[in-house]
Design a protein around this motif. Structure first.
Motif, mmCIF file in Angstrom:
data_model
loop_
_atom_site.group_PDB
_atom_site.id
_atom_site.type_symbol
_atom_site.label_atom_id
_atom_site.label_comp_id
_atom_site.label_asym_id
_atom_site.label_seq_id
_atom_site.Cartn_x
_atom_site.Cartn_y
_atom_site.Cartn_z
ATOM 1 N N THR A 173 85.593 -49.918 82.715
ATOM 2 C CA THR A 173 86.365 -50.378 81.559
ATOM 3 C C THR A 173 85.403 -50.834 80.474
ATOM 4 O O THR A 173 84.601 -51.752 80.693
ATOM 5 C CB THR A 173 87.316 -51.536 81.925
ATOM 6 N N LEU A 174 85.471 -50.179 79.321
ATOM 7 C CA LEU A 174 84.581 -50.488 78.213
ATOM 8 C C LEU A 174 85.349 -51.183 77.090
ATOM 9 O O LEU A 174 86.415 -50.717 76.673
ATOM 10 C CB LEU A 174 83.943 -49.208 77.658
ATOM 11 N N TYR A 175 84.785 -52.291 76.608
ATOM 12 C CA TYR A 175 85.323 -53.020 75.464
ATOM 13 C C TYR A 175 84.318 -52.903 74.319
ATOM 14 O O TYR A 175 83.108 -52.883 74.551
ATOM 15 C CB TYR A 175 85.497 -54.505 75.788
ATOM 16 N N PHE A 176 84.816 -52.856 73.100
ATOM 17 C CA PHE A 176 83.900 -52.795 71.951
ATOM 18 C C PHE A 176 84.470 -53.593 70.795
ATOM 19 O O PHE A 176 85.665 -53.508 70.486
ATOM 20 C CB PHE A 176 83.660 -51.352 71.522
ATOM 21 N N GLU A 188 86.878 -45.424 69.226
ATOM 22 C CA GLU A 188 87.776 -44.450 69.849
ATOM 23 C C GLU A 188 87.302 -44.036 71.243
ATOM 24 O O GLU A 188 88.095 -43.573 72.066
ATOM 25 C CB GLU A 188 87.907 -43.219 68.949
ATOM 26 N N HIS A 189 86.024 -44.239 71.507
ATOM 27 C CA HIS A 189 85.445 -43.848 72.802
ATOM 28 C C HIS A 189 85.788 -44.833 73.910
ATOM 29 O O HIS A 189 86.007 -44.428 75.055
ATOM 30 C CB HIS A 189 83.925 -43.727 72.660
ATOM 31 N N VAL A 190 85.825 -46.113 73.567
ATOM 32 C CA VAL A 190 85.993 -47.139 74.599
ATOM 33 C C VAL A 190 87.450 -47.256 75.043
ATOM 34 O O VAL A 190 88.354 -46.670 74.441
ATOM 35 C CB VAL A 190 85.481 -48.511 74.096
ATOM 36 N N ASP A 191 87.655 -48.033 76.097
ATOM 37 C CA ASP A 191 89.011 -48.239 76.617
ATOM 38 C C ASP A 191 89.781 -49.254 75.788
ATOM 39 O O ASP A 191 90.978 -49.088 75.548
ATOM 40 C CB ASP A 191 88.934 -48.708 78.075
ATOM 41 N N ILE A 192 89.093 -50.311 75.372
ATOM 42 C CA ILE A 192 89.753 -51.386 74.627
ATOM 43 C C ILE A 192 88.908 -51.729 73.406
ATOM 44 O O ILE A 192 87.746 -52.115 73.540
ATOM 45 C CB ILE A 192 89.956 -52.629 75.506
#
Length: 223
Positions: A173-176, A188-192
């Motif tokens: 799970t990636l947050y940015f 747009e690449h990350v999950d959240i």
């Protein structure tokens, strides 16, 4: 596992570290061209619009210090972040980073600023992992030539993917967090995705995408 990724300038700090670095160099007498800061402002206007050519900016930024030894620059940048960057960290950013650190989450700063500034800023912020624009070394001096992929626009996603392949952990799970339209590809690449004090273009996109908009402010002092 979760990975929390942050842009640096205008996201974790209330300012642009590149521009602040140039003002610092003026204060130190290392930049003497009276037109330099005005040119810097114009280039950053293009950046805000998503129209800046990064190689052009790197050449502009490095020109006054290319003759200086890497060790001298690295010491100078530590003084810079302590003097200037430390005063501009958003309280909300400090709180969130402290919370994530206490929870033993992995934190990564990724920025389109040159790596020697990003590394010093990350250390100041207590963040172990960081990615900036790497520069080719020429006889123990930083050149204006970019090494590898620049962590700018879609290049941030590619540099993140490179970094992930080097890690033992697998992040599911990636947050940015970012303020800039230049980070659309990463958002747009990350999950959240979270936007922090977004520029007008990113604010519009965030509303279209349903991304949260965070309004982080510096402390306001009353007389």
């Amino acid at each position: 596992m979760e990975l929390y990724i942050f842009d640096l300038d205008e996201t974790l700090i209330a300012g642009d570290s590149g521009m602040l670095w140039h003002k610092f160099l003026v204060d130190k007498g290392l930049i003497t061209d009276s037109r330099f800061l005005a040119k810097d402002t114009e280039l950053m206007r293009l950046y805000a619009l998503g129209e800046l050519q990064l190689q052009q900016y790197i050449q502009f930024s490095l020109q006054p210090i290319q003759h200086l030894d890497k060790g001298f620059i690295d010491k100078l940048v530590i003084e810079f972040v302590k003097r200037d960057i430390s005063q501009l960290i958003y309280p909300d950013a400090k709180q969130l980073l402290a919370q994530l650190t206490a929870q033993q989450k992995t934190i990564l700063i990724i920025s389109a600023t040159v790596s020697f500034i990003v590394k010093a800023a990350a250390e100041l912020l207590g963040v172990k992992h960081c990615i900036g624009v790497d520069l080719v070394l020429d006889d123990h001096r930083y050149s204006a030539n970019i090494e590898g992929i620049a962590s700018y626009r879609a290049g941030k996603v590619m540099r993140l993917q490179e970094w992930q392949t080097e890690q033992r952990e697998h992040y599911t799970t990636l947050y940015f967090y970012s303020d800039s339209i230049n980070d659309q590809a990463m958002l747009e690449h990350v999950d959240i995705a979270y936007t922090v004090n977004p520029c007008p273009q990113l604010s519009l996109l965030a509303k279209q995408k349903g991304w949260p908009i965070l309004n982080w402010q510096t402390h306001q002092h009353r007389d």
